[in-house]
Structures are given as C-alpha cells and as structure tokens.
Design an enzyme around this catalytic site. Structure first.
Site, PDB file in Angstrom:
ATOM      1  N   PRO A 191       1.028  -1.138   0.115  1.00 42.37           N
ATOM      2  CA  PRO A 191      -0.429  -0.088   0.344  1.00 42.37           C
ATOM      3  C   PRO A 191       1.037   1.511   0.207  1.00 42.37           C
ATOM      4  O   PRO A 191       0.405   2.477  -0.043  1.00 42.37           O
ATOM      5  CB  PRO A 191      -1.146   0.236   0.887  1.00 42.37           C
ATOM      6  CG  PRO A 191      -0.018  -1.058   2.423  1.00 42.37           C
ATOM      7  CD  PRO A 191       1.170  -2.070   0.680  1.00 42.37           C
ATOM      8  N   GLY A 235       4.771   3.554  -1.005  1.00 40.11           N
ATOM      9  CA  GLY A 235       5.845   3.384  -1.433  1.00 40.11           C
ATOM     10  C   GLY A 235       6.974   2.836  -1.184  1.00 40.11           C
ATOM     11  O   GLY A 235       7.923   1.871  -2.128  1.00 40.11           O
ATOM     12  N   GLY A 236       7.037   3.181  -0.271  1.00 41.20           N
ATOM     13  CA  GLY A 236       7.951   2.260   0.715  1.00 41.20           C
ATOM     14  C   GLY A 236       7.728   2.226   2.686  1.00 41.20           C
ATOM     15  O   GLY A 236       6.568   2.902   2.864  1.00 41.20           O
ATOM     16  N   GLU A 283       9.582   2.228   6.016  1.00 42.08           N
ATOM     17  CA  GLU A 283      11.103   2.114   6.590  1.00 42.08           C
ATOM     18  C   GLU A 283      11.290   0.815   7.208  1.00 42.08           C
ATOM     19  O   GLU A 283      11.661   1.048   8.842  1.00 42.08           O
ATOM     20  CB  GLU A 283      11.197   3.627   6.600  1.00 42.08           C
ATOM     21  CG  GLU A 283      10.715   4.025   8.172  1.00 42.08           C
ATOM     22  CD  GLU A 283       9.346   4.262   8.250  1.00 42.08           C
ATOM     23  OE1 GLU A 283       8.379   5.490   8.912  1.00 42.08           O
ATOM     24  OE2 GLU A 283       8.928   4.254   7.118  1.00 42.08           O
ATOM     25  N   HIS A 338      14.809   8.034   0.803  1.00 38.42           N
ATOM     26  CA  HIS A 338      13.748   8.191   1.628  1.00 38.42           C
ATOM     27  C   HIS A 338      13.582   7.626   2.629  1.00 38.42           C
ATOM     28  O   HIS A 338      13.114   8.027   4.234  1.00 38.42           O
ATOM     29  CB  HIS A 338      12.103   8.786   0.955  1.00 38.42           C
ATOM     30  CG  HIS A 338      10.739   9.299   1.849  1.00 38.42           C
ATOM     31  ND1 HIS A 338      10.572  10.305   2.832  1.00 38.42           N
ATOM     32  CD2 HIS A 338      10.157   8.341   2.984  1.00 38.42           C
ATOM     33  CE1 HIS A 338       9.656  10.449   3.042  1.00 38.42           C
ATOM     34  NE2 HIS A 338       9.373   9.512   3.635  1.00 38.42           N
ATOM     35  N   GLU A 339      13.255   6.394   2.699  1.00 44.07           N
ATOM     36  CA  GLU A 339      13.032   5.222   3.496  1.00 44.07           C
ATOM     37  C   GLU A 339      14.303   4.911   4.389  1.00 44.07           C
ATOM     38  O   GLU A 339      14.868   4.584   5.503  1.00 44.07           O
ATOM     39  CB  GLU A 339      12.795   4.012   2.789  1.00 44.07           C
ATOM     40  CG  GLU A 339      11.249   4.400   1.780  1.00 44.07           C
ATOM     41  CD  GLU A 339      10.948   4.573   2.668  1.00 44.07           C
ATOM     42  OE1 GLU A 339      10.443   4.628   4.265  1.00 44.07           O
ATOM     43  OE2 GLU A 339       9.827   5.555   2.050  1.00 44.07           O
ATOM     44  N   HIS A 396      15.257   7.216   7.076  1.00 46.04           N
ATOM     45  CA  HIS A 396      14.564   7.462   8.213  1.00 46.04           C
ATOM     46  C   HIS A 396      14.967   6.105   8.911  1.00 46.04           C
ATOM     47  O   HIS A 396      14.554   6.029  10.141  1.00 46.04           O
ATOM     48  CB  HIS A 396      13.172   6.075   8.009  1.00 46.04           C
ATOM     49  CG  HIS A 396      11.635   7.010   7.390  1.00 46.04           C
ATOM     50  ND1 HIS A 396      11.355   8.349   8.939  1.00 46.04           N
ATOM     51  CD2 HIS A 396      10.491   7.351   6.792  1.00 46.04           C
ATOM     52  CE1 HIS A 396       9.844   8.690   7.932  1.00 46.04           C
ATOM     53  NE2 HIS A 396       9.905   7.994   6.488  1.00 46.04           N
ATOM     54  N   GLU A 399       8.289  12.241   9.146  1.00 45.99           N
ATOM     55  CA  GLU A 399       8.054  12.509   7.850  1.00 45.99           C
ATOM     56  C   GLU A 399       8.631  13.988   7.506  1.00 45.99           C
ATOM     57  O   GLU A 399       9.393  13.792   6.278  1.00 45.99           O
ATOM     58  CB  GLU A 399       6.381  12.159   7.841  1.00 45.99           C
ATOM     59  CG  GLU A 399       6.300  11.421   8.165  1.00 45.99           C
ATOM     60  CD  GLU A 399       6.894   9.617   6.951  1.00 45.99           C
ATOM     61  OE1 GLU A 399       8.055  10.559   5.899  1.00 45.99           O
ATOM     62  OE2 GLU A 399       7.136   8.781   7.357  1.00 45.99           O
ATOM     63  N   ASP A 454      -3.650   7.168  11.149  1.00 41.25           N
ATOM     64  CA  ASP A 454      -3.658   7.257   9.914  1.00 41.25           C
ATOM     65  C   ASP A 454      -4.018   8.680   8.810  1.00 41.25           C
ATOM     66  O   ASP A 454      -3.681   9.069   7.724  1.00 41.25           O
ATOM     67  CB  ASP A 454      -4.167   5.988   9.198  1.00 41.25           C
ATOM     68  CG  ASP A 454      -3.839   5.065   7.984  1.00 41.25           C
ATOM     69  OD1 ASP A 454      -2.496   5.269   8.065  1.00 41.25           O
ATOM     70  OD2 ASP A 454      -4.458   4.930   7.182  1.00 41.25           O
ATOM     71  N   TYR A 465       4.164  16.200   6.117  1.00 38.54           N
ATOM     72  CA  TYR A 465       6.141  15.263   4.652  1.00 38.54           C
ATOM     73  C   TYR A 465       6.280  16.487   4.174  1.00 38.54           C
ATOM     74  O   TYR A 465       6.834  17.235   4.511  1.00 38.54           O
ATOM     75  CB  TYR A 465       5.096  14.702   3.353  1.00 38.54           C
ATOM     76  CG  TYR A 465       5.265  12.753   3.809  1.00 38.54           C
ATOM     77  CD1 TYR A 465       6.327  12.023   3.733  1.00 38.54           C
ATOM     78  CD2 TYR A 465       4.157  12.670   4.286  1.00 38.54           C
ATOM     79  CE1 TYR A 465       5.765  10.648   3.536  1.00 38.54           C
ATOM     80  CE2 TYR A 465       4.582  11.442   5.138  1.00 38.54           C
ATOM     81  CZ  TYR A 465       4.764  10.866   4.590  1.00 38.54           C
ATOM     82  OH  TYR A 465       4.611   9.216   4.607  1.00 38.54           O
ATOM     83  N   ARG A 512      -0.724   0.541  -4.346  1.00 34.85           N
ATOM     84  CA  ARG A 512       0.502   1.394  -4.067  1.00 34.85           C
ATOM     85  C   ARG A 512      -1.749   2.801  -3.700  1.00 34.85           C
ATOM     86  O   ARG A 512      -1.731   3.140  -4.219  1.00 34.85           O
ATOM     87  CB  ARG A 512       1.257   2.289  -4.244  1.00 34.85           C
ATOM     88  CG  ARG A 512       2.199   3.530  -3.744  1.00 34.85           C
ATOM     89  CD  ARG A 512       2.933   4.151  -4.870  1.00 34.85           C
ATOM     90  NE  ARG A 512       4.016   5.012  -4.022  1.00 34.85           N
ATOM     91  CZ  ARG A 512       4.882   5.628  -4.850  1.00 34.85           C
ATOM     92  NH1 ARG A 512       5.327   5.120  -5.845  1.00 34.85           N
ATOM     93  NH2 ARG A 512       5.646   5.866  -4.188  1.00 34.85           N
TER      94      ARG A 512
END
Length: 617
Positions: A281, A283-284, A286, A310-311, A314, A333, A390, A398, A570
C-alpha cells in the site's frame, strides 16, 4: 545548649527536606497515548521472543509472543490486540488470568493480563484471524513470478496489534528475537538480521538488537532471492524481479555514504530493500535493516529512487529518533523529506533536489485546499482524538514539515543547521521525542545561541503555511511550463524540446495542464509521448488523473486506468485516481472498477477507498 538546639534544628530540617523530596511527584517516562490501551508507566514490555508458524493453507499465523517486562510494582500489564484469538497467557511460566476489553473499531481491544508485583515475563499464545488487518495473503497470480503465494505485513500506524499482541505505541521501544516457520520452498525475512539464502527446513531465526517501535515490526514470506549491492546493502525480490531491482537500486551504497556524510554514522549495520508485489500500500516502509518497497518505483532509469533515499533517511529520522505519539508524526516525515532532498542533492545535484521539493510543494497546496473545511488538520502538531492516526499521514506532515525545516535552514545557514541536526540525531538516538521536546531542543541548541527570532509556534501550532517560507525555484520546471504553453498555443508538439527530460519534468508538465485544455490537446500529447502506455508509474498516474479530469478517452486510456487500478495497490496512486473520479461526479465508474480491484488491495488502501467512495461490501 545552643549547640544542641542548633544541631537538632539542622537534623529536623534535613529530614524535612528529604521528606519533601520524597513527596515530589516523579515525571512519568511515557506521555499519554491516544492510540494505545497500554499503561507503560506501570508495566512495560522491553524485549520480545516471537515463535510463530506461518500457515498459508489456513492463512493464519499461530504461535506465542513472550515478553520480558519492566514492572513498577504493578498487578496487571495491558497490551493491544485486534482481531486476534488469544488461547492462553502465562506470567513467569504459570497460567494467569487475562481479559479482552470492549472492541473499538480503530483501537481493537485491551488485553489485560494479571501479574504480580515481581513478574518478569509474560507469554501470550495466539492466532491471527481472517480479519487481521496488518497481513496480506497473496495467491500466486498476485505475485511477480506467479508460482508461489506471498505474505507481507504492514504495521504503521497501529496495525501491529492485529498480528502480534503488543503495546502498540511508538514511544515503547523493544528489542526482539523471532523464530518463524514457513513452507520449505519459501523464505522469510524481517526487520532484523536476515538470511541471504533459503533454509532446508523453512525455519528462520531473527535478531533485532536495537530497540525499535512496534510499528516497525515487519515480516515478509515468499519465493525470494537476494543480491548484494555492497557489503552492507542489497535487494530481495522474486526471481523475475531481482536483476531489475538490483540495477534500479545500484546507488544504495552511495546513498548511505551521502547520508552518513550529512548526519553521522548509520547505526543499523545493514540497509537492504525488498521489492514486494504491487499490492503493497505504500511507496516504501522504513522497517529497520529491511525497507519494504513497491515495484512501482522500478522505472528502468533510477528516476524514482528518491523513494529509497527517503526510506534510508528514516534510519535517522523515524527509526533512530521516533515521534513519541502519532500527533507528532511530522517529526518522522518532515525531517525525512528534508533529509531525502539533501541526499538527492548530494548525489544528483541541486536541480533534481529542487524539482522533488517543488512537486512536494504542489502536493502541499492541494492538501491545504482539501482541508479547507478542517483547517486544524493543516497544523504540524495534530490532535487526533477520536481519529485514526492514518488521518494524519498526508502532505502536511511530509511537505509542510519539510518546508518548515528548509525555511529554518535558510534562516540560520546550512552549516549551523547541519550541525544542529547531527547533534539532534545523536543526542536523541534510540529514543522518542514529542513536538514540545523538539521545540525545546531547537530553542536551546540553535535559535537562542544564535539570537534568532523565528515563528516556530506559527509553523507548528497554527493552520496553513506561514508567509515566511523558503522559495524553491527550478529553471527546468520553468522551462517545462514554457514549453507546455507553447505546445498548446501552437497546437503542435516538437518532441525535440523534451529530449532527456527527467520523470520530475514530465510530472510537472502533465500536472500543470490548464483547466481549459482540450481533448484535442490531450490527444496530441498522447500521440506524441504515448503517456497512456507509459511504463513509468508516476507519469502514468498523473496522466490518468488528467484524463479523468478532462474526459479524455483516447488511446484506450479507460482500459489502461482500470488495469492500473486493479494491478497497483499503492494508496497514493489509487486514492489520487479514485478521488479524481469522485471530484468529477463519476462515482459509478469508480465503483465499477473498485469492485474488481478491491480484492487486490491491502486493508490500508481498501479502508481509505471504502470511506472515499462510501463502499460497503
């Protein structure tokens, strides 16, 4: 006589002071948590020994979670559980009483376990169920190789409690060991020290020696292979994907080096990536030592690998220094987007970094507009009372978070800001931080020593985006916009003017179509650039959104959109397109597609779209 009187007075004063000290309340170690039933100031888990069997036939995980606990003379310990069958519970090896509280749709149930004041271990025997939200069981046809089933977990934000009974709060950090039994033809990997090859018997043992938050507990099981990029980086994927993934992520070691040069040593030893089936669900994700990634980032030209940066970031902001509660999510984020952009700048130059930042700036504008009826949701520090955490996982955390930090950097100067961030990560390593704790650290270690007056409270506690924001400029984006206007004005396309464009330039080009663009213009662009059949998922997604917005139906685009929504899970991509259908009064079309695509989605994505479209099974 006077001497004795004085001595007596001093003794009374001394004991009185000691009594006063004893009477002073101690500051609780853990702050109040809206999204967990745990009472960690009374009794808290410190280490987990997990022993589980992964049963693909029954689609359940069955086993025991054994905890070492820190007990402050408590007579009970409270865990979080959701959609779990609890068979029995032990305290120090002896059966003990337990109770599952009333069920809450978001939080699940409190699992209250009776202990004594000197209890040191607790063990819970349990099974997952068909409703367990963290797990996605995939049949062979839903995988890349289409030969074996697949399983992966997704714990963030509060879903770990649905596959492990646990104190599911980010401020509770634990170490863990795990023994996982899977079918012998499959491999298991976790957010821990991982195998590089399959075992003969399907039994895998894992160790995570650094304390992590429960949402970072992760497991994947499939027909996997491993290919190293460097001694400390590499990729896991199915056989048909392993070479593509290895090639796409071949800069991983360079990214780790660039990150270390910015903000200090990488503290997790290994940085690997697993490419999951397309239903993942996000992109990545971490997960420490093993980032979970969507195959939609594999474009063939490394153009979407900012996600890997990005990951990786993290590993410092999020995994090393973690938001204490989900109200403080921007600390994870916003810092990570800032760090990601800095890594991309170090490796690929300021132009590319600014393009990534500007696309995020556009996302932020759309998010602020989307929350015009809920302006409080555009604050960095949120109040998620009675909300799912969520709900706070959006562009505000972000991209407003990033913009705040970039504005700070430009105000104080990069050299001072880098030194500040490096110190922040080192000082708070393997701990959690509240927004208020960060602001105190910021004032004490950056703003006050440099006599800088900055509107921190406006950025953090007020709605919208303050006026004193960093201005991000991209000559390449300005050029893309000029060419777009030229093509529309001339009613002709000169493909030579877009030669060697990056993904970011194409995304900007497409996203900036004017409201007045005609279907003839869209058809002309599609004929020249074949956007409808783009193999780049980001370009395809923004093009499909424009097709929905402007009633473009050429080049079989409707079928391609449907195929895309069925294949890709995703959430960002899926929600963008279903939102476009809804915005353009095409809910019936959306629902017709959704009924076909929903079985392929993880619960994280399905729950979002259910609510968006008002879907009920």
């Amino acid at each position: 006589m006077k001497t004795r009187t004085l001595l007596y007075a001093l003794l009374v004063l001394t004991f009185s002071c000691n009594d006063d000290k004893k009477a002073e309340p101690t500051t609780p170690k853990y702050v109040e948590e809206l999204h967990s039933y745990a009472k960690p100031n009374a009794s808290v888990i410190k280490h987990l020994d997990l022993n589980i069997d992964v049963d693909f036939d029954k689609q359940i995980i069955d086993g025991v979670a054994s905890y070492t606990i820190e007990n402050n003379n408590a007579t009970e310990i409270v865990l979080d559980a959701k959609f779990l069958n609890i068979a029995s519970v032990e305290a120090d090896g002896q059966n003990t009483e337990f109770e599952l509280g009333a069920f809450d749709e978001q939080l699940g149930q409190a699992l209250t376990i009776k202990i004594s004041e000197d209890t040191k271990t607790v063990a819970v025997h349990y099974q997952t169920t068909s409703k367990t939200e963290a797990l996605q069981w995939l049949n062979p046809q839903q995988t890349a190789d289409k030969t074996h089933p697949f399983l992966f977990t997704q714990g963030q934000a509060i879903l770990t409690r649905s596959w492990i009974p646990i104190q599911d709060s980010p401020q509770i950090r634990i170490t863990y060991n795990a023994t996982v039994k899977v079918p012998s033809e499959l491999m298991a990997v976790m957010s821990a020290q991982n195998p590089k090859q399959k075992t003969a018997d399907g039994v895998y043992k894992f160790t995570m020696k650094q304390p992590i938050s429960p949402y970072l507990m992760a497991l994947a099981v499939g027909d996997l292979e491993y290919k190293a990029v460097s001694q400390r980086t590499g990729v896991y994927a199915e056989k048909s994907m392993i070479d593509k993934a290895h090639s796409e992520f071949s800069d991983m070691e360079k990214m780790v080096v660039a990150a270390e040069n910015l903000y200090g040593a990488y503290d997790w030893e290994q940085f690997d990536v697993i490419v999951l089936p397309p239903s993942f669900p996000f992109g990545g994700m971490e997960n420490p030592r093993l980032t979970f990634a969507t195959p939609t980032v594999i474009a063939g030209d490394k153009s979407l690998t900012s996600l890997i940066a990005h990951e990786l970031a993290h590993s410092w902001s999020g995994n090393l220094v973690t938001n204490a509660t989900w109200n403080d999510f921007w600390l994870n984020e916003g810092f990570t987007v800032y760090f990601e952009v800095r890594i991309m700048e170090a490796l690929y130059g300021k132009d590319r970094a600014n393009m990534i930042a500007l696309i995020g700036r556009q996302d932020l504008e759309e998010e602020v507009e989307g929350f015009k009826d809920e302006p409080e949701m555009t604050k960095l520090k949120l109040d998620l009372s009675d909300k799912n955490p969520d709900d706070g996982m959006n562009s505000i955390a972000y991209d407003k978070g990033y913009l705040f930090l970039r504005t700070l950097e430009e105000t104080v100067g990069r050299e001072k800001f880098d030194a500040f961030l490096k110190g922040y990560f080192k000082t708070n390593a393997f701990s959690t931080v509240t927004t208020e704790g960060f602001i105190d650290y910021l004032n004490t270690n950056l703003l006050e020593p440099n006599s800088i007056d900055f509107n921190v409270n406006e950025w953090v506690y007020e709605s919208g985006v303050p006026e004193n924001q960093a201005k991000i400029v991209s000559d390449k984006f300005n050029n893309a916009e000029r060419i777009l206007n030229e093509f529309i004005a001339n009613k002709a396309v000169d493909v030579s003017k877009t030669k060697d464009w990056t993904t970011q330039e194409w995304v900007y080009f497409i996203r900036n179509f004017p409201e007045t663009i005609t279907t003839e213009d869209l058809e002309r662009f599609d004929k020249a650039f074949n956007f409808t059949n783009s193999s780049n998922s980001h370009i395809a997604m923004v093009w499909y959104e424009q097709a929905i917005n402007h009633d473009y139906h050429g080049n079989n685009v409707d079928q391609n959109i449907e195929d895309f929504l069925i294949r890709v899970g995703r959430r960002w991509y899926v929600s963008t397109l279903f939102k476009a259908y809804k915005r353009n009064d095409k809910v019936d079309e959306a629902l017709a597609i959704y009924k076909k695509s929903r079985p392929n989605y993880h619960s994280v994505t399905a729950n979002t779209i259910d609510e968006m479209l008002g879907y009920n099974e």
